[in-house]
Design a protein around this motif. Structure first.
Motif, PDB file in Angstrom:
ATOM      1  N   ASP A  88       0.823  -1.211   0.000  1.00 26.77           N
ATOM      2  CA  ASP A  88       0.000   0.000   0.000  1.00 26.77           C
ATOM      3  C   ASP A  88       0.860   1.265   0.000  1.00 26.77           C
ATOM      4  N   ILE A  89       2.034   1.180  -0.652  1.00 25.06           N
ATOM      5  CA  ILE A  89       2.964   2.304  -0.741  1.00 25.06           C
ATOM      6  C   ILE A  89       2.945   2.847  -2.162  1.00 25.06           C
ATOM      7  N   GLU A  90       2.743   4.139  -2.300  1.00 21.55           N
ATOM      8  CA  GLU A  90       2.671   4.776  -3.618  1.00 21.55           C
ATOM      9  C   GLU A  90       4.045   5.116  -4.156  1.00 21.55           C
ATOM     10  N   ASP A  91       4.226   4.923  -5.443  1.00 27.47           N
ATOM     11  CA  ASP A  91       5.405   5.405  -6.141  1.00 27.47           C
ATOM     12  C   ASP A  91       5.038   6.698  -6.878  1.00 27.47           C
ATOM     13  N   ARG A  92       4.185   6.578  -7.908  1.00 31.18           N
ATOM     14  CA  ARG A  92       3.723   7.768  -8.633  1.00 31.18           C
ATOM     15  C   ARG A  92       2.197   7.888  -8.632  1.00 31.18           C
ATOM     16  N   ASP A  93       1.510   6.763  -8.680  1.00 33.75           N
ATOM     17  CA  ASP A  93       0.047   6.758  -8.728  1.00 33.75           C
ATOM     18  C   ASP A  93      -0.418   5.426  -8.160  1.00 33.75           C
ATOM     19  N   LEU A  94      -0.829   5.407  -6.900  1.00 38.42           N
ATOM     20  CA  LEU A  94      -1.111   4.153  -6.217  1.00 38.42           C
ATOM     21  C   LEU A  94      -2.248   3.372  -6.872  1.00 38.42           C
ATOM     22  N   ALA A  95      -3.281   4.073  -7.345  1.00 37.84           N
ATOM     23  CA  ALA A  95      -4.398   3.378  -7.989  1.00 37.84           C
ATOM     24  C   ALA A  95      -3.918   2.626  -9.226  1.00 37.84           C
ATOM     25  N   TYR A  96      -3.120   3.287 -10.046  1.00 43.80           N
ATOM     26  CA  TYR A  96      -2.575   2.636 -11.235  1.00 43.80           C
ATOM     27  C   TYR A  96      -1.655   1.488 -10.845  1.00 43.80           C
ATOM     28  N   GLU A  97      -0.817   1.731  -9.846  1.00 45.73           N
ATOM     29  CA  GLU A  97       0.154   0.720  -9.427  1.00 45.73           C
ATOM     30  C   GLU A  97      -0.535  -0.517  -8.856  1.00 45.73           C
ATOM     31  N   LYS A  98      -1.625  -0.327  -8.119  1.00 48.20           N
ATOM     32  CA  LYS A  98      -2.360  -1.480  -7.604  1.00 48.20           C
ATOM     33  C   LYS A  98      -2.971  -2.276  -8.753  1.00 48.20           C
ATOM     34  N   GLN A  99      -3.542  -1.564  -9.721  1.00 53.30           N
ATOM     35  CA  GLN A  99      -4.162  -2.244 -10.855  1.00 53.30           C
ATOM     36  C   GLN A  99      -3.124  -3.060 -11.632  1.00 53.30           C
ATOM     37  N   ALA A 100      -1.941  -2.487 -11.822  1.00 54.89           N
ATOM     38  CA  ALA A 100      -0.923  -3.135 -12.638  1.00 54.89           C
ATOM     39  C   ALA A 100      -0.144  -4.206 -11.880  1.00 54.89           C
ATOM     40  N   GLN A 101       0.136  -3.939 -10.607  1.00 56.47           N
ATOM     41  CA  GLN A 101       1.014  -4.838  -9.854  1.00 56.47           C
ATOM     42  C   GLN A 101       0.275  -5.965  -9.139  1.00 56.47           C
ATOM     43  N   LEU A 102      -0.951  -5.698  -8.683  1.00 56.39           N
ATOM     44  CA  LEU A 102      -1.673  -6.681  -7.877  1.00 56.39           C
ATOM     45  C   LEU A 102      -2.553  -7.564  -8.755  1.00 56.39           C
ATOM     46  N   GLN A 103      -1.908  -8.261  -9.673  1.00 57.86           N
ATOM     47  CA  GLN A 103      -2.584  -9.205 -10.551  1.00 57.86           C
ATOM     48  C   GLN A 103      -1.595 -10.334 -10.845  1.00 57.86           C
ATOM     49  N   PRO A 104      -2.072 -11.467 -11.314  1.00 55.13           N
ATOM     50  CA  PRO A 104      -1.160 -12.591 -11.554  1.00 55.13           C
ATOM     51  C   PRO A 104      -0.036 -12.240 -12.526  1.00 55.13           C
ATOM     52  N   HIS A 105       1.168 -12.637 -12.154  1.00 51.35           N
ATOM     53  CA  HIS A 105       2.348 -12.442 -12.992  1.00 51.35           C
ATOM     54  C   HIS A 105       3.043 -13.783 -13.221  1.00 51.35           C
ATOM     55  N   ILE A 106       3.697 -13.869 -14.362  1.00 54.42           N
ATOM     56  CA  ILE A 106       4.420 -15.069 -14.750  1.00 54.42           C
ATOM     57  C   ILE A 106       5.916 -14.788 -14.768  1.00 54.42           C
ATOM     58  N   VAL A 107       6.690 -15.679 -14.154  1.00 52.88           N
ATOM     59  CA  VAL A 107       8.134 -15.719 -14.382  1.00 52.88           C
ATOM     60  C   VAL A 107       8.367 -16.826 -15.408  1.00 52.88           C
ATOM     61  N   TYR A 108       9.111 -16.529 -16.445  1.00 52.21           N
ATOM     62  CA  TYR A 108       9.222 -17.459 -17.565  1.00 52.21           C
ATOM     63  C   TYR A 108      10.670 -17.597 -18.028  1.00 52.21           C
ATOM     64  N   LEU A 109      10.899 -18.611 -18.807  1.00 51.45           N
ATOM     65  CA  LEU A 109      12.141 -18.777 -19.547  1.00 51.45           C
ATOM     66  C   LEU A 109      11.812 -18.660 -21.024  1.00 51.45           C
ATOM     67  N   ALA A 110      12.616 -17.896 -21.751  1.00 50.17           N
ATOM     68  CA  ALA A 110      12.406 -17.739 -23.187  1.00 50.17           C
ATOM     69  C   ALA A 110      13.744 -17.871 -23.897  1.00 50.17           C
ATOM     70  N   ASN A 111      13.709 -18.401 -25.099  1.00 47.01           N
ATOM     71  CA  ASN A 111      14.914 -18.568 -25.902  1.00 47.01           C
ATOM     72  C   ASN A 111      14.781 -17.731 -27.164  1.00 47.01           C
ATOM     73  N   SER A 112      15.452 -16.575 -27.162  1.00 45.23           N
ATOM     74  CA  SER A 112      15.443 -15.705 -28.330  1.00 45.23           C
ATOM     75  C   SER A 112      16.832 -15.615 -28.933  1.00 45.23           C
ATOM     76  N   SER A 113      17.834 -15.274 -28.121  1.00 45.11           N
ATOM     77  CA  SER A 113      19.236 -15.357 -28.544  1.00 45.11           C
ATOM     78  C   SER A 113      19.972 -16.354 -27.671  1.00 45.11           C
ATOM     79  N   ASN A 114      19.399 -16.618 -26.520  1.00 45.27           N
ATOM     80  CA  ASN A 114      19.889 -17.558 -25.517  1.00 45.27           C
ATOM     81  C   ASN A 114      18.746 -17.735 -24.515  1.00 45.27           C
ATOM     82  N   VAL A 115      18.902 -18.652 -23.597  1.00 42.45           N
ATOM     83  CA  VAL A 115      17.870 -18.834 -22.589  1.00 42.45           C
ATOM     84  C   VAL A 115      17.952 -17.685 -21.588  1.00 42.45           C
TER      85      VAL A 115
END
Length: 264
Positions: A88-115
């Motif tokens: 519940d700490i604001e950086d620039r816009d807490l409402a926007y930050e909650k909407q963007a940050q407080l949702q499911p996120h994926i950590v992934y591996l991708a191979n584009s030039s290397n893993v």
């Protein structure tokens, strides 16, 4: 036929191969239909993606004043581990930050030039992998907020890369990797807070790009130095247009630039 508008990230459709669309205010271009056609791209001006003024673009499609003000360009965008909305700490816009940050996120591996390891919102799979020019990718952790994804990425960066070599990606000088083996090998290094979200059983996603000819020595088109360019389109990969003379145009890095595109 001529189109004019401000450049923004190309929209994609997951298919084999990927379909690419450049969307302007009142029109759009399907670049897949333009392979082997001659395009002329002319620099017209700037349009900040926030204030919409004709001001030089500083970074990420924003003019300098907007870049240091809008929440879409805050440090946590590039460094998810700096996310604080879950506290519940604001950086620039807490409402926007909650909407963007407080949702499911994926950590992934991708191979584009290397893993490499990366982070994206769950809703951006597989778009994020397409944008990076990855020909294969796999989810390894699904967490409920951006902060947990960020600290997981930081922990894994000690054991696998986190950057894409754009020249290697565009030249297609890459080898297939067993990302399931990579996923299992990295499991012990996942932070304790995120371990319960490890994805035990899933498969790689493979991606095919519409490329007829890969560049041997890719050279980037810089609109500040080259205001007018003409070339034959030979492919699209990541967010790059690839031309017959090895010129490549990164649409994403040129966001906020107004161009006219003439199809000959």
């Amino acid at each position: 036929m001529t189109y004019q508008g401000v450049l923004t990230k190309m929209q994609t459709e997951f298919s084999k191969p990927i379909n690419y669309y450049l969307v302007f205010k009142n029109d759009f271009i399907n670049f897949n239909q333009l392979l082997n056609k001659t395009l002329t791209i002319n620099f017209v001006g700037y349009e900040c993606l926030n204030c919409h003024l004709d001001k030089p673009i500083y970074r990420q499609g924003f003019c300098k004043s907007c870049f240091f003000d809008v929440p879409q360009a805050a440090d946590w965008i590039m460094k998810p581990e700096l996310s604080k909305a879950h506290l519940d700490i604001e950086d620039r816009d807490l409402a926007y930050e909650k909407q963007a940050q407080l949702q499911p996120h994926i950590v992934y591996l991708a191979n584009s030039s290397n893993v490499k390891v990366g982070v994206t919102r769950k809703g951006q799979v597989p778009t994020r992998w397409i944008d990076q020019g990855a020909h294969e990718a796999i989810e390894i952790v699904e967490v409920p907020n951006r902060y947990l994804a960020g600290i997981t990425e930081v922990a894994l960066k000690d054991h696998v890369g986190d950057k894409t070599n754009w020249r290697t990606m565009l030249k297609n000088e890459i080898k297939d990797e067993n990302l399931i083996e990579w996923r299992d090998k990295l499991k012990p290094f996942i932070p304790e807070e995120a371990m319960q979200f490890f994805i035990e059983d899933n498969e790689e996603t493979t991606i095919e790009f519409p490329v007829l000819q890969y560049p041997k020595k890719p050279k980037s088109l810089n609109f500040k130095k080259t205001a007018n360019y003409t070339g034959v389109l030979k492919g699209i990969k990541g967010q790059y247009l690839i031309f017959e003379d090895d010129t490549v145009c990164n649409i994403r890095s040129n966001e906020g630039i107004v161009v006219s595109i003439n199809i000959l």
